[in-house]
Design an enzyme around this catalytic site. Sequence first.
Site, short mmCIF file in Angstrom:
data_model
loop_
_atom_site.label_atom_id
_atom_site.label_comp_id
_atom_site.label_asym_id
_atom_site.label_seq_id
_atom_site.Cartn_x
_atom_site.Cartn_y
_atom_site.Cartn_z
N PRO A 44 0.92 -1.56 0.05
CA PRO A 44 0.00 0.00 0.02
C PRO A 44 0.79 1.36 0.07
O PRO A 44 0.11 2.22 -0.17
CB PRO A 44 -0.78 -0.19 1.44
CG PRO A 44 0.05 -0.99 2.29
CD PRO A 44 0.62 -1.99 1.30
N ASP A 69 3.85 1.48 -11.35
CA ASP A 69 2.66 2.08 -11.30
C ASP A 69 2.78 3.59 -10.56
O ASP A 69 3.56 3.77 -9.88
CB ASP A 69 1.49 1.46 -10.93
CG ASP A 69 1.08 0.30 -11.66
OD1 ASP A 69 1.15 0.12 -12.95
OD2 ASP A 69 0.32 -0.68 -11.18
N MET A 104 -11.26 2.24 -5.21
CA MET A 104 -11.71 3.27 -6.50
C MET A 104 -13.02 3.85 -6.34
O MET A 104 -13.73 4.09 -7.29
CB MET A 104 -11.34 2.82 -7.87
CG MET A 104 -9.73 2.51 -7.94
SD MET A 104 -9.52 1.66 -9.75
CE MET A 104 -9.76 -0.16 -9.37
N THR A 111 -2.46 -6.18 -0.14
CA THR A 111 -3.22 -5.27 -0.57
C THR A 111 -3.87 -4.01 -0.09
O THR A 111 -3.87 -4.11 1.47
CB THR A 111 -4.88 -6.02 -1.11
OG1 THR A 111 -5.43 -5.41 -2.09
CG2 THR A 111 -5.40 -6.81 0.09
N GLY A 143 0.08 -2.03 -4.09
CA GLY A 143 -0.91 -3.25 -3.47
C GLY A 143 -0.61 -4.56 -3.85
O GLY A 143 0.84 -4.72 -3.73
N ASP A 144 -1.55 -5.21 -4.17
CA ASP A 144 -1.34 -6.66 -4.68
C ASP A 144 -1.42 -6.92 -6.30
O ASP A 144 -2.54 -6.33 -6.84
CB ASP A 144 -2.12 -7.70 -3.77
CG ASP A 144 -2.16 -9.26 -4.65
OD1 ASP A 144 -1.07 -9.79 -4.15
OD2 ASP A 144 -2.70 -9.62 -5.36
N LYS A 181 -1.45 5.48 -14.54
CA LYS A 181 -2.72 5.39 -14.95
C LYS A 181 -3.63 6.28 -14.05
O LYS A 181 -3.66 6.02 -12.90
CB LYS A 181 -3.28 3.99 -14.82
CG LYS A 181 -2.69 3.02 -15.99
CD LYS A 181 -3.52 1.60 -16.00
CE LYS A 181 -3.11 1.03 -17.20
NZ LYS A 181 -3.53 1.35 -18.47
#
Length: 474
Positions: free
Chosen positions: A228, A251, A386, A334, A305-306, A273
Amino acid sequence: MQHFPIMRNVAARRIVVSGGGDAALAKLRLLLKTEARITVYAAEAAPEIGGWVEAGKLAHVARAVEEGDATCAALFYCANEDDAEDARAAGIGRRAGALVNIVDNLHGSDFITPALVDRDPVTIAIGTEGTAPVLARRIKADIEQRLDPDLGTLAAIAARWRDAAADLDGAARRTLWSRFFDDVGPEAMAQGGAQAVEAALETLVDEIHDEVASRRRQGFVHFTGAGPGDPELLTLKARKVLHRADTVIYDRLVGPGILELARREARLIEVGKTPFGPSWKQEDINALMLAEAAKGNEVVRLKSGDAGMFGRLDEEIDALEAKGVAYAIIPGITSAAAAAASAGLSLTRRERNRSIRFLTGHDANGLAEHDWRALSEPGATAAIYMGVRAAAFLQGRLMLHGAAPETPITAVENASRPEEKIVATTLSRLPQALAEAGIKGPAILFLGLSPRAAIQTLDTLPEATEPLALAGVS
């Protein structure tokens, strides 16, 4: 950074110490580990200095330092424990061209001596810019506990075999030394000592040469969960592949603390993203992974996360399998697990909920549809990823299908990070509460769960005044 760390070669070089008391002894105990020629200038010297003179470890001149005494000195220590005498000695050292350290005088020194973890020839220097010596010692103790006591022996043996690996390319050399220090060397040392290590390394060098000769090195991709955000929540396996990766494709939400764990020479590429904003296209990310693997690189595809939780993992695996590129998956913590821990929540509980759903607020097609009737039943729980931008949509769908307005919801933003924020609200106030708290994401919404009143850590616990008494134990 005021002090740039370097390793200076002092073998057969002069080091001068002005002073013969406790401050000088503290420096000399460290300096005697080097191969330098050490001279102490002091009218009166501690008995230990006399012992070192008799053992041939240093020279002692029984007077204060004078002009000319620092000629050709690489380092000059002022340890007189007298400000005026230290200032006079520092001038002598500087006029001779030496780097000067005045003990316990950060601003008057040209350099500082860091705390050292000594696994000769492996040396780890720890500095705090002179501001927190206690912290430096604490870090040193922590590192010393983590490092194998035999690490220095392994490094010395490896140094003798560098020429045998000189004809290997960079990737093959990294493979050789990664295998040696991670597995082969420690196992051989435990089984038979240094002699067994030499034999095991000889076999390993032959194996690597055979691999290079028999086939072109194939690229490999590690799909790796970065957790995280807190670097301490990164798995040991993830740290291991980061340390040896040629390329790290990461990411947007992967933090700098985790990226700093990558090998210094690794190529770091962000493929961000941004929800409802500019993003890398998935096909471009796939093409980048394939291009890096085609070069024979070891690639870490680092996902927040995962890797397997709402991370488009299957799409990227499909791209690799279509081209025959090997891969492995390294799971990570996660965000829902980290957020629950921060809020003091158990994701399941007897007589409350025997299951929990992991949902996304939106997907590639927009706002995501789910089984709203099941989610609206009393006792239903879910971790919603999200979901901040979809808060009004989620509220409307759930209440339309009968969810109670007072259904508890906990929002955790930036779970495990310094800027973490926890908000407790209800379904009827969800969009308003998120807006009032300034929650923008990344955040997890827990449907049906309330945070505990207070979360304690070791740093917040009161100090114990008496030993704990355990039943039946004396």
